[in-house]
Design a protein around this motif. Structure first.
Motif, PDB file in Angstrom:
ATOM      1  N   GLU A 271       0.625  -1.459  -0.308  1.00  0.00           N
ATOM      2  CA  GLU A 271       0.101   0.003   0.123  1.00  0.00           C
ATOM      3  C   GLU A 271       0.723   1.258   0.561  1.00  0.00           C
ATOM      4  OE1 GLU A 271      -3.693   1.437   2.749  1.00  0.00           O
ATOM      5  OE2 GLU A 271      -3.983  -0.014   1.940  1.00  0.00           O
ATOM      6  N   ALA A 272       1.896   0.992   0.897  1.00  0.00           N
ATOM      7  CA  ALA A 272       3.418   2.816   1.200  1.00  0.00           C
ATOM      8  C   ALA A 272       3.409   2.840  -0.922  1.00  0.00           C
ATOM      9  CB  ALA A 272       3.656   2.306   1.452  1.00  0.00           C
ATOM     10  N   THR A 273       3.735   1.811  -0.852  1.00  0.00           N
ATOM     11  CA  THR A 273       4.193   1.930  -2.937  1.00  0.00           C
ATOM     12  C   THR A 273       2.891   2.210  -3.499  1.00  0.00           C
ATOM     13  OG1 THR A 273       5.919   0.733  -2.992  1.00  0.00           O
ATOM     14  CG2 THR A 273       4.836   0.704  -4.493  1.00  0.00           C
ATOM     15  N   CYS A 274       1.961   1.857  -3.676  1.00  0.00           N
ATOM     16  CA  CYS A 274       0.633   2.352  -4.622  1.00  0.00           C
ATOM     17  C   CYS A 274       0.083   3.266  -3.798  1.00  0.00           C
ATOM     18  CB  CYS A 274      -0.946   1.836  -4.230  1.00  0.00           C
ATOM     19  SG  CYS A 274      -0.266   0.249  -4.784  1.00  0.00           S
ATOM     20  N   LEU A 275       0.055   4.243  -2.775  1.00  0.00           N
ATOM     21  CA  LEU A 275       0.306   5.454  -2.208  1.00  0.00           C
ATOM     22  C   LEU A 275       1.611   7.167  -2.475  1.00  0.00           C
ATOM     23  CD1 LEU A 275      -0.745   4.824   1.655  1.00  0.00           C
ATOM     24  CD2 LEU A 275      -2.299   6.214  -0.096  1.00  0.00           C
ATOM     25  N   GLU A 276       2.585   5.951  -2.594  1.00  0.00           N
ATOM     26  CA  GLU A 276       3.786   7.088  -3.663  1.00  0.00           C
ATOM     27  C   GLU A 276       3.349   7.145  -4.932  1.00  0.00           C
ATOM     28  OE1 GLU A 276       7.107   8.431  -4.395  1.00  0.00           O
ATOM     29  OE2 GLU A 276       5.975   8.849  -2.630  1.00  0.00           O
ATOM     30  N   VAL A 277       3.308   6.261  -5.538  1.00  0.00           N
ATOM     31  CA  VAL A 277       2.337   6.387  -6.657  1.00  0.00           C
ATOM     32  C   VAL A 277       1.496   7.436  -6.951  1.00  0.00           C
ATOM     33  CG1 VAL A 277       1.367   5.669  -9.115  1.00  0.00           C
ATOM     34  CG2 VAL A 277       3.270   4.053  -7.565  1.00  0.00           C
ATOM     35  N   ALA A 278       0.251   6.691  -6.088  1.00  0.00           N
ATOM     36  CA  ALA A 278      -0.982   7.913  -6.612  1.00  0.00           C
ATOM     37  C   ALA A 278      -0.638   9.459  -6.093  1.00  0.00           C
ATOM     38  CB  ALA A 278      -1.712   7.799  -4.921  1.00  0.00           C
ATOM     39  N   GLY A 279       0.177   9.575  -5.061  1.00  0.00           N
ATOM     40  CA  GLY A 279       0.786  11.358  -4.432  1.00  0.00           C
ATOM     41  C   GLY A 279       1.396  11.917  -5.892  1.00  0.00           C
ATOM     42  N   GLN A 280       2.477  11.160  -6.925  1.00  0.00           N
ATOM     43  CA  GLN A 280       3.362  11.104  -7.929  1.00  0.00           C
ATOM     44  C   GLN A 280       2.582  11.581  -8.964  1.00  0.00           C
ATOM     45  OE1 GLN A 280       6.830   9.871  -9.018  1.00  0.00           O
ATOM     46  NE2 GLN A 280       6.760   8.621  -7.798  1.00  0.00           N
ATOM     47  N   VAL A 281       1.169  11.108  -9.308  1.00  0.00           N
ATOM     48  CA  VAL A 281       0.635  10.614 -10.623  1.00  0.00           C
ATOM     49  C   VAL A 281       0.022  12.366 -10.633  1.00  0.00           C
ATOM     50  CG1 VAL A 281      -1.689   9.940 -11.367  1.00  0.00           C
ATOM     51  CG2 VAL A 281       0.531   8.687 -11.271  1.00  0.00           C
ATOM     52  N   LYS A 282      -0.758  12.908  -8.899  1.00  0.00           N
ATOM     53  CA  LYS A 282      -1.644  13.492  -9.080  1.00  0.00           C
ATOM     54  C   LYS A 282      -1.109  15.215  -8.974  1.00  0.00           C
ATOM     55  CE  LYS A 282      -5.389  15.073  -6.515  1.00  0.00           C
ATOM     56  NZ  LYS A 282      -5.201  17.137  -5.947  1.00  0.00           N
ATOM     57  N   LYS A 283      -0.154  15.020  -8.937  1.00  0.00           N
ATOM     58  CA  LYS A 283       0.960  16.296  -8.880  1.00  0.00           C
ATOM     59  C   LYS A 283       0.648  16.178 -10.754  1.00  0.00           C
ATOM     60  CE  LYS A 283       4.095  16.101  -5.081  1.00  0.00           C
ATOM     61  NZ  LYS A 283       5.908  15.034  -4.657  1.00  0.00           N
ATOM     62  N   LEU A 284       1.023  15.612 -11.197  1.00  0.00           N
ATOM     63  CA  LEU A 284       0.914  15.611 -13.070  1.00  0.00           C
ATOM     64  C   LEU A 284      -0.255  16.255 -13.485  1.00  0.00           C
ATOM     65  CD1 LEU A 284       3.087  12.301 -13.650  1.00  0.00           C
ATOM     66  CD2 LEU A 284       3.864  14.666 -13.512  1.00  0.00           C
ATOM     67  N   VAL A 285      -1.519  15.301 -12.411  1.00  0.00           N
ATOM     68  CA  VAL A 285      -2.802  15.435 -13.553  1.00  0.00           C
ATOM     69  C   VAL A 285      -3.615  17.404 -12.413  1.00  0.00           C
ATOM     70  CG1 VAL A 285      -5.326  15.038 -12.195  1.00  0.00           C
ATOM     71  CG2 VAL A 285      -3.284  12.691 -12.473  1.00  0.00           C
ATOM     72  N   ASP A 286      -2.663  17.606 -11.382  1.00  0.00           N
ATOM     73  CA  ASP A 286      -2.936  18.731 -11.399  1.00  0.00           C
ATOM     74  C   ASP A 286      -2.101  19.952 -12.479  1.00  0.00           C
ATOM     75  OD1 ASP A 286      -4.517  18.344  -9.159  1.00  0.00           O
ATOM     76  OD2 ASP A 286      -2.935  18.708  -7.420  1.00  0.00           O
ATOM     77  N   GLN A 287      -1.326  19.364 -12.720  1.00  0.00           N
ATOM     78  CA  GLN A 287      -0.693  20.206 -13.921  1.00  0.00           C
ATOM     79  C   GLN A 287      -1.412  20.036 -15.436  1.00  0.00           C
ATOM     80  OE1 GLN A 287       3.073  19.132 -14.205  1.00  0.00           O
ATOM     81  NE2 GLN A 287       3.647  19.014 -12.218  1.00  0.00           N
ATOM     82  N   GLY A 288      -2.422  19.600 -15.480  1.00  0.00           N
ATOM     83  CA  GLY A 288      -3.443  18.865 -16.678  1.00  0.00           C
ATOM     84  C   GLY A 288      -2.995  18.601 -17.179  1.00  0.00           C
ATOM     85  N   ILE A 289      -1.959  17.423 -16.999  1.00  0.00           N
ATOM     86  CA  ILE A 289      -1.382  16.026 -17.955  1.00  0.00           C
ATOM     87  C   ILE A 289      -2.580  15.361 -17.461  1.00  0.00           C
ATOM     88  CG2 ILE A 289      -0.192  14.191 -18.287  1.00  0.00           C
ATOM     89  CD1 ILE A 289       2.116  16.066 -17.016  1.00  0.00           C
TER      90      ILE A 289
END
Length: 231
Positions: free
Chosen positions: A23-41
């Motif tokens: 779960e920690a790995t998946c949460l880390e991935v989610a946090g990174q993807v959220k940053k990109l989504v917030d940039q409009g990617i």
């Protein structure tokens, strides 16, 4: 890059446990993807199933049935990871090429692109829906269909090597290599079918280690330390 397809290996999702979910790995991935989504990617995701099932290693089960089990493993992975993403504040949708009751949405290009354009992170589960095609091939197919700018391959190792670094400590990593060279040298970074599809449809790939800190964000922001696959 405005729209990318991120391929997550099942083994990478399992982290050090090698099986199931970390779960920690998946949460880390989610946090990174959220940053990109917030940039409009716009981000689409395919997961492998190797954290649950590697049917090609079994000699007792028919290949078609083994591949069907693998497809269902990727459905479980995508439903799980999409829920982790929702917990992290993203809107998600899981698409499959076959009906899974109310669990997923039946894939169509129009529905997938519309979901991306509304800001959803979308997941492609179930591979191509047919046996004899790997999740690599399914990922390339979906990347081509949604007209992604590139494929991001997040693996348990940090790029493409001239031999297996787990077996050969002298293996050398490529900073950049063409898809034609991968085919000619039989490097198997992705399987042959997926490689040929990338070649024919000019789909570039960026291959990197998921477990490196901020690897997904770094890959998208030019701080790339993996292997660039050119077409």
């Amino acid at each position: 890059m405005k729209r990318v397809l991120l391929k997550l290996s099942g083994e990478a999702l399992a982290g050090d446990k090698k099986t199931g979910f970390d779960e920690a790995t998946c949460l880390e991935v989610a946090g990174q993807v959220k940053k990109l989504v917030d940039q409009g990617i716009q981000i689409a995701i395919v997961t492998g199933g190797g954290n649950f099932w590697r049917g090609r290693t079994s000699e007792t089960i028919d290949r078609v049935k083994a591949d069907q089990i693998g497809m269902l493993a990727t459905v479980m992975n995508c439903i799980y990871v999409s829920e982790i993403f929702r917990y992290a504040g993203m809107d998600t949708e899981v698409f499959t090429p076959f009906t899974c009751g109310a669990f997923t949405t039946l894939f169509s290009k129009d529905a997938a692109v519309k979901a991306l354009e509304t800001g959803k992170v979308i997941f492609f589960a179930g591979g191509t829906g047919h046996p004899y095609f790997s999740t690599d091939t399914g990922a390339v197919l979906r990347a081509i269909e949604i007209e992604a700018d590139a494929m991001l391959l997040a693996k348990a190792i940090d790029g493409i090597y001239d031999s297996d670094p787990k077996v050969n400590p002298e293996a050398k990593k490529y900073d950049e290599i063409s898809i034609q060279e991968i085919i000619d040298k039989k490097l198997m970074a992705v399987d042959l079918t997926a490689s040929i599809m990338c070649l024919e449809h000019k789909m570039p790939m960026l291959v990197f280690g998921l477990n490196e800190e901020n690897s997904i964000v770094n890959t998208m922001s030019g701080k790339f330390t993996g292997t660039k696959v050119t077409v």
